[in-house]
Enzyme design. Structure first.
Site, PDB file in Angstrom:
ATOM      1  CE  LYS A 100      44.467 100.049 -12.211  1.00 41.14           C
ATOM      2  NZ  LYS A 100      44.018  99.929 -13.516  1.00 41.14           N
TER       3      LYS A 100
ATOM      4  CG  ASP B 290      38.118  97.691 -17.987  1.00 36.19           C
ATOM      5  OD1 ASP B 290      38.053  97.493 -16.936  1.00 36.19           O
ATOM      6  OD2 ASP B 290      39.370  97.331 -18.616  1.00 36.19           O
TER       7      ASP B 290
ATOM      8  CG  PHE C  84      45.162 100.926 -19.914  1.00 39.15           C
ATOM      9  CD1 PHE C  84      46.286 100.889 -20.587  1.00 39.15           C
ATOM     10  CD2 PHE C  84      44.877 100.606 -18.885  1.00 39.15           C
ATOM     11  CE1 PHE C  84      47.407 100.071 -19.987  1.00 39.15           C
ATOM     12  CE2 PHE C  84      45.839  99.578 -18.260  1.00 39.15           C
ATOM     13  CZ  PHE C  84      47.198  99.469 -18.647  1.00 39.15           C
TER      14      PHE C  84
HETATM   15  C1  LIG Z   1      44.491  99.087 -14.675  1.00 35.25           C
HETATM   16  C2  LIG Z   1      43.307  98.920 -15.780  1.00 35.25           C
HETATM   17  C3  LIG Z   1      43.477  97.626 -16.320  1.00 35.25           C
HETATM   18  C4  LIG Z   1      44.481  96.466 -16.061  1.00 35.25           C
HETATM   19  O1  LIG Z   1      44.782  96.124 -14.754  1.00 35.25           O
HETATM   20  P1  LIG Z   1      46.160  95.321 -14.269  1.00 35.25           P
HETATM   21  O2  LIG Z   1      45.869  95.101 -12.864  1.00 35.25           O
HETATM   22  O3  LIG Z   1      47.095  96.521 -14.470  1.00 35.25           O
HETATM   23  O4  LIG Z   1      46.257  94.121 -15.195  1.00 35.25           O
HETATM   24  C5  LIG Z   1      42.448  97.095 -17.200  1.00 35.25           C
HETATM   25  N1  LIG Z   1      41.557  98.125 -17.552  1.00 35.25           N
HETATM   26  C6  LIG Z   1      41.545  99.276 -16.880  1.00 35.25           C
HETATM   27  C7  LIG Z   1      40.321 100.163 -17.215  1.00 35.25           C
HETATM   28  C8  LIG Z   1      42.437  99.417 -15.990  1.00 35.25           C
HETATM   29  O5  LIG Z   1      42.618 100.848 -15.382  1.00 35.25           O
END
Ligand SMILES: *Cc1c(COP(=O)(O)O)cnc(C)c1O
Length: 410
Positions: free
Chosen positions: A265, A236, A151
């Site tokens: 986040k 990520d 994700f």
């Molecule tokens: C939430 C998330 C994203 C995307 O972030 P948004 O602010 O919702 O665009 C990307 N990578 C990971 C691992 C995430 O948990």
């Protein structure tokens, strides 16, 4: 907190507000029927005055709790000074924010953005440009190796390499140049990596997939493969980073340094979207004026809140809380294995709880928890994701775990 149970109150405002959302909002989420009006620390209060423990913390965007006094003070102070300049001019928060974030993460340089998806998009663009300009990959032939069940956000390019059909189907034509390998399988990366590989992009722990921790040698092997083939390792850490797992960066648990990290986040303190790509000078350094940007990326308000987040993280207190409270969380959830739960995964104050067959489905469990005053959410059909704010006190943590045990234990 006054408490009128919603089912006794025939004029519940919650029902009216949910109906408005249903009628006028896009239906791209399926929220629990709770309408939050206020929040503080690890607690939220709904429009009918009922309190709930927040065991999700905005998917880790609220690592420091709701209304964190230091973060709210930093935002308020900056609101009274300057909030936006555009990047056409310098401002007095950007340089300090970049330096402090680079120092916190042990990296050279920072590219500020807003949402997490934008940070990932930016990292993909950086890796491709670096591959053409520095590595010498022929134009338009760069490949990025990614993991299944990933994700990384919701943009068209990112969903192009999603293996979740809900996220991907009917949004094509898709961006090419991505090779999907099973998560945790370094052999598959070894088989896929080549002189055209710009980068390997992975989550150190997959949050959305159900808080999946890879085998201990996975990230170290990816690091060695990237070194051997002159490819970048991109971690990520948007959900796993910034103290959630007990370390500032979750990859540190495996002793691995990435070339680029995406952060988001919690970097915005639960107040506004703040994201960034941080990493190597020679990679982020490939960008020249006009080649990438964002009107709001690195704005003064975002930088001021980000700096306050970095100050909190610099104390090490939240990483330590995550380790200590996380050990307690995992010990207690572990007691449910074989009694309604088949597996508990995660690190620090972050857990994926696999519900046994014959128990409630994930959605039912989330609803039952909400009825008992604990908010968390299923991810995947039968997995509960638990990620309370790192500021939660031990009594509240125990209260939430007791409720989870009540709902799941057989
Ligand atoms: C939430 C998330 C994203 C995307 O972030 P948004 O602010 O919702 O665009 C990307 N990578 C990971 C691992 C995430 O948990």
């Amino acid at each position: 907190m006054t408490s009128v149970p919603a089912h006794l109150d025939t004029t519940s405002r919650a029902d009216e507000l949910i109906a408005l959302d249903e009628r006028y909002g896009a239906h791209n989420y399926h929220p629990l029927p709770v309408v939050i009006a206020e929040a503080s620390g690890a607690w939220v209060t709904d429009v009918d005055g009922r309190g709930y423990l927040d065991f999700l913390a905005g998917y880790s965007a609220l690592n420091f709790g709701h209304q964190n006094p230091e973060l709210v003070a930093a935002a308020t102070e900056q609101l009274g000074r300057v909030t936006l300049t555009s990047r056409a001019f310098h401002h007095d928060q950007l340089g300090p924010f970049c330096r402090e974030l680079a120092e916190l993460t042990g990296t050279d340089r920072v590219l500020p953005m807003n949402s997490g998806a934008e940070a990932v998009e930016s990292a993909i663009k950086l890796a491709r440009k670096w591959a053409y300009r520095i590595k010498g990959v022929p134009e338009n032939q760069a490949e990025i190796i990614v993991a299944g069940s990933n994700f990384h956000g919701r943009t068209t390019t990112i969903v192009s390499f999603s293996t979740d059909e809900d996220a991907r189907a009917e949004f094509g034509p898709y961006t090419t140049g991505f090779t999907v390998t099973p998560y945790g399988d370094a052999d598959a990366v070894e088989a896929a990596i080549s002189e055209r590989t710009a980068a390997v992009l992975v989550e150190p722990i997959q949050g959305e997939a159900g808080v999946v921790v890879p085998p201990a040698d996975y990230l170290p092997r990816l690091r060695r493969l990237c070194d051997a083939h002159g490819a970048l390792l991109i971690a990520d850490e948007i959900q796993s980073g910034l103290a959630r797992t007990g370390e500032t960066l979750a990859s540190a648990h495996d002793g691995v340094r990435a070339d680029l990290y995406t952060l988001g986040k919690a970097l915005g303190g639960g107040i506004l979207p703040v994201s960034a790509v941080v990493g190597r000078d020679d990679v982020i350094g490939v960008l020249q004026p006009g080649q990438h940007g964002s009107t709001f990326g690195g704005n003064p308000l975002a930088c001021a809140v980000g700096r306050a987040v970095i100050r909190l993280l610099s104390t090490g207190e939240y990483q330590q809380r995550s380790r200590e409270l996380g050990a307690h969380l995992h010990a207690r959830l572990g007691e449910l294995i074989g009694r309604g739960v088949t597996e508990v995964r995660g690190r620090g104050l972050w857990a994926g709880v696999e519900i046994a067959e014959g128990g409630p489905a994930g959605r039912q469990a989330s609803e039952a928890l909400a009825e008992r005053g604990v908010l968390c959410k299923e991810t995947q059909a039968n997995t509960l994701r638990i990620a309370p704010p790192l500021t939660i006190c031990r009594d509240d943590l125990d209260k939430g775990i007791d409720t989870i045990a009540e709902v799941l234990a057989r």
